[in-house]
Design a protein around this motif. Structure first.
Motif, PDB file in Angstrom:
ATOM      1  N   ALA A 104       0.297  -6.590   4.884  1.00  0.00           N
ATOM      2  CA  ALA A 104       0.311  -5.140   4.657  1.00  0.00           C
ATOM      3  C   ALA A 104      -0.138  -4.371   5.887  1.00  0.00           C
ATOM      4  O   ALA A 104       0.334  -3.249   6.139  1.00  0.00           O
ATOM      5  CB  ALA A 104      -0.590  -4.798   3.470  1.00  0.00           C
ATOM      6  N   PHE A 105      -1.029  -4.962   6.676  1.00  0.00           N
ATOM      7  CA  PHE A 105      -1.531  -4.296   7.887  1.00  0.00           C
ATOM      8  C   PHE A 105      -0.385  -3.882   8.808  1.00  0.00           C
ATOM      9  O   PHE A 105      -0.365  -2.775   9.356  1.00  0.00           O
ATOM     10  CB  PHE A 105      -2.492  -5.234   8.626  1.00  0.00           C
ATOM     11  CG  PHE A 105      -3.004  -4.683   9.913  1.00  0.00           C
ATOM     12  CD1 PHE A 105      -4.074  -3.807   9.934  1.00  0.00           C
ATOM     13  CD2 PHE A 105      -2.408  -5.024  11.137  1.00  0.00           C
ATOM     14  CE1 PHE A 105      -4.549  -3.277  11.133  1.00  0.00           C
ATOM     15  CE2 PHE A 105      -2.871  -4.507  12.322  1.00  0.00           C
ATOM     16  CZ  PHE A 105      -3.943  -3.622  12.325  1.00  0.00           C
ATOM     17  N   LYS A 112       4.510   2.770   6.487  1.00  0.00           N
ATOM     18  CA  LYS A 112       5.039   2.562   5.138  1.00  0.00           C
ATOM     19  C   LYS A 112       4.038   3.075   4.096  1.00  0.00           C
ATOM     20  O   LYS A 112       2.827   3.008   4.285  1.00  0.00           O
ATOM     21  CB  LYS A 112       5.316   1.077   4.893  1.00  0.00           C
ATOM     22  CG  LYS A 112       6.306   0.445   5.860  1.00  0.00           C
ATOM     23  CD  LYS A 112       7.686   1.061   5.748  1.00  0.00           C
ATOM     24  CE  LYS A 112       8.673   0.349   6.680  1.00  0.00           C
ATOM     25  NZ  LYS A 112      10.005   0.980   6.635  1.00  0.00           N
ATOM     26  N   THR A 113       4.565   3.552   2.975  1.00  0.00           N
ATOM     27  CA  THR A 113       3.715   4.017   1.891  1.00  0.00           C
ATOM     28  C   THR A 113       3.137   2.818   1.136  1.00  0.00           C
ATOM     29  O   THR A 113       3.585   1.678   1.315  1.00  0.00           O
ATOM     30  CB  THR A 113       4.513   4.876   0.901  1.00  0.00           C
ATOM     31  OG1 THR A 113       5.508   4.049   0.268  1.00  0.00           O
ATOM     32  CG2 THR A 113       5.195   6.041   1.611  1.00  0.00           C
ATOM     33  N   LYS A 114       2.165   3.088   0.262  1.00  0.00           N
ATOM     34  CA  LYS A 114       1.551   2.023  -0.538  1.00  0.00           C
ATOM     35  C   LYS A 114       2.602   1.349  -1.416  1.00  0.00           C
ATOM     36  O   LYS A 114       2.639   0.112  -1.525  1.00  0.00           O
ATOM     37  CB  LYS A 114       0.443   2.623  -1.419  1.00  0.00           C
ATOM     38  CG  LYS A 114      -0.230   1.635  -2.378  1.00  0.00           C
ATOM     39  CD  LYS A 114      -1.112   0.669  -1.613  1.00  0.00           C
ATOM     40  CE  LYS A 114      -2.082  -0.069  -2.551  1.00  0.00           C
ATOM     41  NZ  LYS A 114      -1.460  -0.843  -3.599  1.00  0.00           N
ATOM     42  N   LYS A 115       3.468   2.124  -2.006  1.00  0.00           N
ATOM     43  CA  LYS A 115       4.517   1.573  -2.866  1.00  0.00           C
ATOM     44  C   LYS A 115       5.471   0.701  -2.058  1.00  0.00           C
ATOM     45  O   LYS A 115       5.835  -0.406  -2.484  1.00  0.00           O
ATOM     46  CB  LYS A 115       5.274   2.707  -3.547  1.00  0.00           C
ATOM     47  CG  LYS A 115       6.342   2.238  -4.521  1.00  0.00           C
ATOM     48  CD  LYS A 115       7.033   3.420  -5.200  1.00  0.00           C
ATOM     49  CE  LYS A 115       8.099   2.937  -6.179  1.00  0.00           C
ATOM     50  NZ  LYS A 115       8.793   4.084  -6.845  1.00  0.00           N
ATOM     51  N   GLU A 116       5.885   1.203  -0.895  1.00  0.00           N
ATOM     52  CA  GLU A 116       6.803   0.440  -0.034  1.00  0.00           C
ATOM     53  C   GLU A 116       6.132  -0.845   0.446  1.00  0.00           C
ATOM     54  O   GLU A 116       6.763  -1.912   0.505  1.00  0.00           O
ATOM     55  CB  GLU A 116       7.220   1.294   1.171  1.00  0.00           C
ATOM     56  CG  GLU A 116       8.169   2.435   0.831  1.00  0.00           C
ATOM     57  CD  GLU A 116       8.395   3.363   2.009  1.00  0.00           C
ATOM     58  OE1 GLU A 116       9.503   3.926   2.107  1.00  0.00           O
ATOM     59  OE2 GLU A 116       7.466   3.530   2.843  1.00  0.00           O
ATOM     60  N   ARG A 120       7.373  -4.670  -0.361  1.00  0.00           N
ATOM     61  CA  ARG A 120       7.793  -5.503   0.766  1.00  0.00           C
ATOM     62  C   ARG A 120       6.952  -6.777   0.877  1.00  0.00           C
ATOM     63  O   ARG A 120       7.496  -7.856   1.142  1.00  0.00           O
ATOM     64  CB  ARG A 120       7.698  -4.692   2.064  1.00  0.00           C
ATOM     65  CG  ARG A 120       8.165  -5.433   3.316  1.00  0.00           C
ATOM     66  CD  ARG A 120       9.623  -5.828   3.236  1.00  0.00           C
ATOM     67  NE  ARG A 120      10.085  -6.392   4.493  1.00  0.00           N
ATOM     68  CZ  ARG A 120      11.103  -7.237   4.599  1.00  0.00           C
ATOM     69  NH1 ARG A 120      11.782  -7.598   3.526  1.00  0.00           N
ATOM     70  NH2 ARG A 120      11.459  -7.709   5.778  1.00  0.00           N
ATOM     71  N   VAL A 121       5.647  -6.669   0.656  1.00  0.00           N
ATOM     72  CA  VAL A 121       4.787  -7.857   0.731  1.00  0.00           C
ATOM     73  C   VAL A 121       5.216  -8.881  -0.319  1.00  0.00           C
ATOM     74  O   VAL A 121       5.346 -10.079  -0.025  1.00  0.00           O
ATOM     75  CB  VAL A 121       3.301  -7.487   0.546  1.00  0.00           C
ATOM     76  CG1 VAL A 121       2.450  -8.758   0.377  1.00  0.00           C
ATOM     77  CG2 VAL A 121       2.800  -6.693   1.741  1.00  0.00           C
TER      78      VAL A 121
END
Length: 337
Positions: A104-105, A112-116, A120-121
Motif C-alpha cells: 500500500a505504501f 491512490k485513494t484508500k478504496k483504490e 489493488r493490494v
C-alpha cells in the motif's frame, strides 16, 4: 524497448578510476525475459540500475521506449520509476509493516485513494498467491513468500518493466523454481519486460530467451540462450558454462576401468536419437553410462553424458569415430585401450 548505447559507469576508488561498466551497447526487446549473467563484480547490477537511474551514467545513453532517459530529473524521473518495478536478492521489505502496508505504501505514494489501494493490494496478493498473508509481518514469512510480496509491490503501479537483481540467490532450489515460474507467468499474462541479473546460469536457462554475459564491466557475448549454451564464442562464457556440466569422476573408478571413458555432448535433434545404442549394436561393443544430464533450454534439448566403452580395440576406435560424427562433441577423457 530498452537500449544501451555506449554506456559506461565509472567510480573513483583511492584516486583511481574504476570502470564498472565499459562501453556497453545492446537492445532488450519489449515483452522478453532477458538475462544478464556473470561472476561477482562483473558490472551486472550497476548496468541494471541505469535503467531506472538509481545509478548515474558516466558516458553514453539509455533509451526506454525510444526516449533518452539519461539526464531526466524531477517529475519525469518519478514517472519513469513508477513504470519500472524492481526486486532484490534480500527482498527489501519494511519489517515494521504488514504485507498489506508494504504494498500500500507504493500506491499511496502514487496518489491512490484508500478504496483504490485496498482493491489493488488484494488483486496483487491474489496474483502472487498470498491472499491469506495480507496482515502478516515479513518476519513470519518464508523467503519465497517475501519475494512474492516484493514482486507484488514492484507491480503495484502497473509496471511495464521489472528489474530483478539476483532475485533467487537467497532462496532454496524448490522456492527458486516457484519464483521463476511466477515470473514467466507474469511475463506471459501482462507482456511485461523482465531483466534478470544473476550469477546462476540455471536461472538463465530456466526462464530467459536471450542473455548477455558480462566480465569485468564488458559484455563479452550476447544472443539466444540456447545458442550461447551450445556454441559459446568467448573464453569467459565457455568457462562459466563448463561449471554447469562439469561432473567429477572419482580417480579410483577411472584407474580400474578397462576401455575408454568418453564425454558426449548432444544438441538439438540428435539429443533424442538412440545414437549410443545404435553404436553398441553396430560395432558389438558394451557401454556403461557413468554420469549424465539432459535438460531443455527454450524447449530444445541439451545433454552431456560420460560413458565407459567396452570391447576390442579396433571396434572401439570405429565406434568412437561414429559417435564423434553423430554427436555435437566427443571428448576422450581416458583412453584405457
Amino acid at each position: 524497448m530498452i537500449e544501451f548505447k555506449n554506456v559506461s559507469v565509472n567510480f573513483k576508488l583511492d584516486k583511481k578510476t574504476f570502470d564498472a561498466v565499459n562501453n556497453v551497447s545492446f537492445r532488450i526487446n519489449k515483452g522478453e525475459i532477458f538475462g544478464i549473467a556473470g561472476s561477482s563484480g562483473a558490472g551486472k547490477s550497476t548496468l541494471l540500475r541505469t535503467v531506472n537511474l538509481l545509478q548515474q551514467i558516466t558516458k553514453g545513453n539509455v533509451f526506454v521506449d525510444g526516449d533518452n532517459i539519461t539526464c531526466i530529473k524531477g517529475n519525469q524521473l518519478r514517472i519513469l520509476r513508477r513504470n519500472i518495478g524492481m526486486i532484490f536478492q534480500h527482498f527489501n521489505l519494511a519489517g515494521n509493516l504488514t504485507v498489506y502496508q508494504n504494498i500500500a505504501f507504493v500506491l499511496k505514494a502514487a496518489g491512490k485513494t484508500k478504496k483504490e489501494t485496498d482493491s489493488r493490494v488484494k488483486e496483487l496478493l491474489d496474483l502472487v498467491n498470498l491472499t491469506e498473508k495480507i496482515n502478516v509481518y515479513p518476519s513470519k514469512l518464508s523467503g519465497g513468500e517475501k519475494q512474492r510480496v516484493a514482486i507484488a509491490r514492484a507491480l503495484a503501479n502497473d509496471a511495464k518493466i521489472l528489474l530483478c537483481d539476483e532475485p533467487t540467490s537467497a532462496l532454496d532450489v524448490e522456492t527458486t523454481s516457484s519464483i521463476l515460474k511466477l515470473l514467466k507467468e507474469l511475463n506471459k499474462k501482462f507482456e511485461i519486460t523482465i531483466i534478470i541479473i544473476t550469477h546462476e546460469l540455471d536461472v538463465i536457462k530456466s526462464v530467459c530467451s536471450r542473455c548477455a554475459i558480462m566480465n569485468k564491466g564488458d559484455v563479452v557475448e550476447i544472443g539466444d540462450v540456447y545458442e550461447i549454451f551450445t556454441k559459446p564464442q568467448h573464453d569467459f562464457t565457455r568457462q562459466l558454462i563448463s561449471h554447469t556440466f562439469n561432473f567429477n569422476l572419482p580417480d579410483d573408478i577411472i584407474e580400474n576401468m578397462q576401455g575408454p571413458i568418453i564425454k558426449l555432448t548432444f544438441q538439438g535433434d540428435n539429443a533424442n536419437n538412440p545414437i549410443l545404442s545404435y553404436a553398441a549394436n553396430t560395432f558389438q561393443i558394451g557401454f556403461n553410462i557413468l554420469l549424465g544430464k539432459v535438460e531443455y533450454i527454450n524447449d530444445l534439448p541439451l545433454g552431456v553424458i560420460y560413458v565407459h566403452l567396452i570391447g576390442e580395440e579396433e571396434v572401439l576406435k570405429l565406434a568412437i569415430e561414429y559417435l564423434a560424427e553423430n554427436t555435437a562433441n566427443l571428448e576422450v577423457l581416458y583412453n584405457g585401450i
